[in-house]
Each structure stands twice: as structure tokens, then as C-alpha cells.
Design an enzyme around this catalytic site. Structure first.
Site, PDB file in Angstrom:
ATOM      1  N   GLY A 275       1.317  -0.889   0.367  1.00 24.37           N
ATOM      2  CA  GLY A 275      -0.214  -0.061   0.656  1.00 24.37           C
ATOM      3  C   GLY A 275       0.908   0.632  -0.099  1.00 24.37           C
ATOM      4  CE1 TYR A 316      -1.148   4.797  13.689  1.00 25.62           C
ATOM      5  CE2 TYR A 316      -1.000   5.687  11.829  1.00 25.62           C
ATOM      6  CZ  TYR A 316      -1.336   5.453  12.497  1.00 25.62           C
ATOM      7  OH  TYR A 316      -2.638   4.300  11.811  1.00 25.62           O
ATOM      8  CB  CYS A 344     -10.161  23.065  20.210  1.00 26.54           C
ATOM      9  SG  CYS A 344      -9.973  24.446  18.802  1.00 26.54           S
TER      10      CYS A 344
HETATM   11  N1  LLP Z   1      -2.213  -5.782   3.705  1.00 30.90           N
HETATM   12  C1  LLP Z   1      -3.038  -6.084   5.380  1.00 30.90           C
HETATM   13  C2  LLP Z   1      -3.779  -7.245   5.982  1.00 30.90           C
HETATM   14  C3  LLP Z   1      -2.376  -4.955   5.657  1.00 30.90           C
HETATM   15  O1  LLP Z   1      -3.438  -4.970   6.864  1.00 30.90           O
HETATM   16  C4  LLP Z   1      -2.185  -3.983   5.220  1.00 30.90           C
HETATM   17  C5  LLP Z   1      -1.776  -2.815   5.856  1.00 30.90           C
HETATM   18  C6  LLP Z   1      -1.370  -3.980   4.046  1.00 30.90           C
HETATM   19  C7  LLP Z   1      -1.499  -4.625   3.791  1.00 30.90           C
HETATM   20  C8  LLP Z   1      -0.941  -2.770   3.442  1.00 30.90           C
HETATM   21  O2  LLP Z   1       0.114  -2.426   4.469  1.00 30.90           O
HETATM   22  P1  LLP Z   1       1.277  -1.459   3.824  1.00 30.90           P
HETATM   23  O3  LLP Z   1       1.691  -1.634   2.276  1.00 30.90           O
HETATM   24  O4  LLP Z   1       0.877   0.129   3.236  1.00 30.90           O
HETATM   25  O5  LLP Z   1       2.055  -1.161   4.987  1.00 30.90           O
HETATM   26  N2  LLP Z   1      -2.236   3.778   9.041  1.00 30.90           N
HETATM   27  C9  LLP Z   1      -1.175   3.374   9.182  1.00 30.90           C
HETATM   28  C10 LLP Z   1      -1.405   1.673   8.344  1.00 30.90           C
HETATM   29  C11 LLP Z   1      -1.813   1.036   8.551  1.00 30.90           C
HETATM   30  C12 LLP Z   1      -2.028  -0.191   7.758  1.00 30.90           C
HETATM   31  C13 LLP Z   1      -2.817  -1.434   8.221  1.00 30.90           C
HETATM   32  N3  LLP Z   1      -2.725  -2.542   6.646  1.00 30.90           N
HETATM   33  C14 LLP Z   1      -0.384   4.811   8.746  1.00 30.90           C
HETATM   34  O6  LLP Z   1      -0.466   5.219   8.626  1.00 30.90           O
HETATM   35  O7  LLP Z   1       0.648   4.131   9.040  1.00 30.90           O
END
Ligand code: LLP
Length: 437
Positions: A275, A316, A344
Site C-alpha cells: 500500500g 503515531y 483544538c
Molecule cells: N495487507 C494487509 C492485510 C494490511 O492490513 C495492510 C495494512 C496492508 C496490506 C498494507 O500495508 P502497507 O503496505 O501499506 O504497509 N494507518 C497506518 C497504517 C495501517 C496499515 C494497516 N494495514 C499508518 O498511517 O501508518
């Protein structure tokens, strides 16, 4: 490429001045570089060119239809976690046979949607979900292709809140219980166990955690096959880190070498769910200085983006680079300041102790590596305009999501007719519990 660079003293997104976009659509605004996104996917695809790998973009990172369309056109699939995300992927033209569906709480309705559209794979998170999916598929007269998500008990060595593969995290089935679930699946009409799935967390920058988790996944895959359970693919999840500050991002070539090594030539289809790695560095958030505040207690740059626009720093303690859109002339003295938003809450800080040139009211700043989990996590908190999103592609650019003004944010809210007010008698009834008077 990252897509953003200074030219003639000002920040450009590909061939378009960022200030031009901000002037046209207002701030805050997310700006994405199409070619940066393409380049990231191509880097993964090239590294895995000799392996049967499918890259299913985790669209939670940035679900805008234009981003999805752009990735679909490059051959990517989609990793979805809700019926809504499946709908988005389909609306963007993503072929169902490239869509995988994960998530710990799939409802019958969501399962029916995925089954009805013939998606590629359901990533099942629990024994109970497996039974339910089988029942829903049988009722629909079909069979669900399933990968069981295993929890390999590996620390991702990243932020606690984005670690998912440790024992005790809510995700997946512990490795030692997985075989029994596969055996159950083998005897269960309505499901066909086609793969092994794992995902240990996000923003992982070292190869070590991937190596440990992938090894366990491959061992399970071999073991299942030895038992006559014909799993033909492994979905290794996502989690590939990017550079926010000084991190060294995961190198797709090194990742491919690791996978090649673990598989040792075994014929196995591979799925990855990147992602952040595809979109994170391909986006910036552009914001305008509203005020400067200098007191004996500190120096603050108050801008119009905040935790409602980019939640990651507040949630985070995440670091995002902050830089001026107008490049400071060489030798400009830098000042240390906190860059804060309009909300706020004391947690509404985009960056603490940042070194920036003096900036006046109305000037623009850019917040880096904001393409992933930025716009996706925007909220209406404090009823401020929701940021527009813009895609730049060479010298072309387009608004891919317009700014949403506060009046549009509350347009769907309903005041029950029994509440007193100036226009009480004119209001249409219709809310639940509304008296029939
Ligand atoms: N596959 C699964 C099953 C997941 O739960 C996630 C992310 C991905 C793929 C993709 O992960 P990536 O390649 O993007 O690292 N809001 C948080 C990140 C939450 C990720 C949740 N799951 C942030 O802003 O760092």
C-alpha cells in the site's frame, strides 16, 4: 522518482508548480505524482519479473478512484478490507480476478458481494469466519477461494500500533492451529483452500522480519502440500516501508531475492499487498501559513492542515518532512519552530522543532511522504473544509477529489421535527421515531 523537486526556486510536482495548484484549488490540498506511483509499481514488477507475482495494491493506503485506475492500468490488483473497498476497486475498473478481500469482520453481505463478483481470493481470519463463508457461498451456489491468514508470531520492528503479526494481535490464526483449519476447509463444501496468507505489519524497513515471517509461511505451504492440501499460492501481505526521514526503504530486488531463496524454485503463485510503498512518497500535502506566533514559550507556525487532514503525526508520532514551497535563497537562516494545525487539541502538531526559513502569513509549505494514509484518514473534525486531492501527470493535472466545504459535510444531517426551531413546521419528517403528526 519521487515526483517533487525545486525548479527555479519553487516546488514542482512533476512539471506543474505546486503554488499554481494551491492557488487554483485552495489549501490544504493533497498533490500526487502519477509517474512516481507508476515508477514504484514498476520497480516491484521488474524485481519479480521471473516469478508469478501479482501486486494487489492495499487500497486503504489511498483509495481514490484515480489512483486505483492508474494502478489497474499498470497491471496491479487490489487488496480490499471491506465491501466498500471492493466497490471502489470495481468502480475504478479493477478486474475481479485481481481482487483479494481481507479483514477481520467480513459480513454476509460483503461476502455475497465478493462471491457475486467472482473475486480472486478471500483472506480468512478465523475458524468461525471460514464456516460462515462456506455457508454463504453454498447458499449462493458457489465456492469461495480461500487463503487462511496465519499469525506467524513475528515482531515487525515497527510502530506498536501498526504491528499485526505478533501472538496476541487480533489478526490471523496462530501457526500451530492453522493446519487443523486447513483440514477443516478441505472437508467443507463452499470453500476451496487455495493459499496461505500473512501480513505482519506496516512501515517495516528491515528485511529481517519479512524473512522470518515468509519462512514460516513457506514452511506451512510445503507442509500443507505434503498433506495433500493443494494450496497453490502464498499471499505475503504488504508492509514495505518508505522513507519518511532517514529510513532505508525496502528494496524490491532484495525482497525478490529473499523470496526466490525461500521458494527454491517451487511452483507457487505469489501475491503481495503493498500500500504505502506504492503511493506514500508519491504524495505531498500542501498547506498555507495562517499565523506565526512567537512567545517566550516557543515559536509556532500555525497552518491550515492539521490532524483532521493528516492524522499520522498525532496518532503515531509519525515524522513527515516539512519544507517551504518557495525555495529559500542559499544562506537563509533557519528558525526552529513547531508546525501546528488549527484543531483544538494539543496533539494537533504536524512537526516539532522543525528548522524552516522565516515564513509569512499566506506562504505555502509542503508536508512530505503524505500519499499513503493521509487523505485516506481525513476527518470532518472541527468542521473545516476537507482537503482537495490533485493528480499530476507530466504537465497535466486534475482535481481527483474536490475540496468539501463544511456546509456539504452537514448537508445530510437531520434535525428531528419535534425539536424547537425557527423552521420547525417547514421541515420534512423522515427520521426514525418521528411522530406521525
Ligand atoms: N495487507 C494487509 C492485510 C494490511 O492490513 C495492510 C495494512 C496492508 C496490506 C498494507 O500495508 P502497507 O503496505 O501499506 O504497509 N494507518 C497506518 C497504517 C495501517 C496499515 C494497516 N494495514 C499508518 O498511517 O501508518
Amino acid at each position: 522518482m519521487s515526483g517533487f523537486s525545486y525548479r527555479r526556486g519553487e516546488l514542482f510536482a512533476e512539471a506543474v508548480p505546486v503554488a499554481e495548484i494551491a492557488a487554483a484549488v485552495g489549501t490544504p490540498v493533497y498533490v500526487y505524482s502519477a509517474n512516481a506511483v507508476r515508477a514504484r509499481l514498476r520497480a516491484f514488477a521488474a524485481a519479480f519479473a521471473d516469478l508469478p507475482a501479482l501486486f494487489c495494491y492495499a487500497l486503504k493506503a489511498n483509495p481514490n478512484l484515480a489512483i486505483l485506475r492508474l494502478l489497474a492500468a499498470e497491471g496491479a490488483g487490489a487488496d480490499t478490507v471491506s465491501g466498500g473497498e471492493i466497490e471502489r476497486a470495481l468502480a475504478a475498473g479493477m478486474p475481479p480476478e485481481r481482487i483479494v478481500f481481507a479483514g477481520v469482520a467480513k459480513t454476509d453481505e460483503e461476502m455475497r458481494l465478493g462471491l457475486g463478483r467472482g473475486i480472486y481470493q478471500f483472506n480468512v481470519e478465523s475458524a468461525e469466519e471460514l464456516e460462515r463463508l462456506a455457508a454463504v457461498a453454498r447458499a449462493a451456489g458457489t465456492t469461495a477461494p480461500v487463503a487462511i491468514r496465519v499469525n506467524p508470531d513475528v515482531a515487525a520492528e515497527t510502530h506498536d500500533k501498526i504491528s499485526t503479526g505478533r501472538r496476541g494481535d487480533k489478526f490471523g490464526i496462530p501457526l500451530e492451529e492453522a493446519t487443523a483449519v486447513y483440514e477443516r476447509a478441505a472437508g467443507l463444501p463452499g470453500v476451496a483452500a487455495v493459499g496461505v496468507h500473512l501480513h505482519i505489519g506496516s512501515q517495516i524497513t528491515g528485511l529481517g522480519p519479512f524473512a522470518r515471517a515468509y519462512r514460516r509461511g513457506v514452511e506451512l505451504w510445503r507442509d500443507l502440500r505434503a498433506r495433500g492440501i493443494a494450496v497453490e499460492r502464498i499471499d505475503f501481505g504488504g508492509g514495505f516501508g518508505i522513507r519518511y526521514r532517514e529510513e532505508t526503504p525496502v528494496d524490491p530486488v532484495a525482497l525478490a531475492a529473499l523470496v526466490r531463496d525461500l521458494l527454491g524454485g517451487a511452483a507457487c503463485r505469489l501475491i503481495f499487498e503493498p500500500g504505502r510503498a506504492l503511493v506514500g512518497e508519491a504524495g505531498i500535502l500542501v498547506s498555507r501559513v495562517i499565523y506565526r506566533k512567537e512567545t517566550r514559550a516557543g515559536r509556532f507556525l500555525v497552518v491550515d492542515a492539521g490532524m483532521q487532514t493528516l492524522l499520522r503525526p498525532a496518532l503515531y508520532d509519525a515524522w513527515h518532512d516539512i519544507f517551504p514551497v518557495r525555495e529559500p535563497p542559499p544562506g537563509t537562516p533557519l528558525l526552529v519552530m513547531d508546525v501546528v494545525g488549527p484543531i483544538c487539541e494539543s496533539s494537533d502538531v504536524l512537526g516539532r522543532d522543525r528548522r524552516l526559513p522565516p515564513l509569512s502569513r499566506g506562504e505555502l509549505i509542503a508536508i512530505g511522504a503524505a500519499g499513503a494514509y493521509g487523505a485516506a484518514m481525513v476527518s470532518n473534525y472541527n468542521s473545516r473544509p476537507r482537503p482537495a486531492e490533485v493528480l499530476v501527470d507530466g504537465d497535466r493535472w486534475a482535481v481527483i477529489k474536490p475540496r468539501l466545504e463544511p456546509a456539504a459535510q452537514f448537508a445530510d444531517e437531520v434535525v428531528p421535527s419535534w425539536l424547537p426551531g425557527p423552521d420547525a413546521q417547514d421541515r420534512p419528517s423522515g427520521s426514525h421515531g418521528d411522530a406521525d403528526d
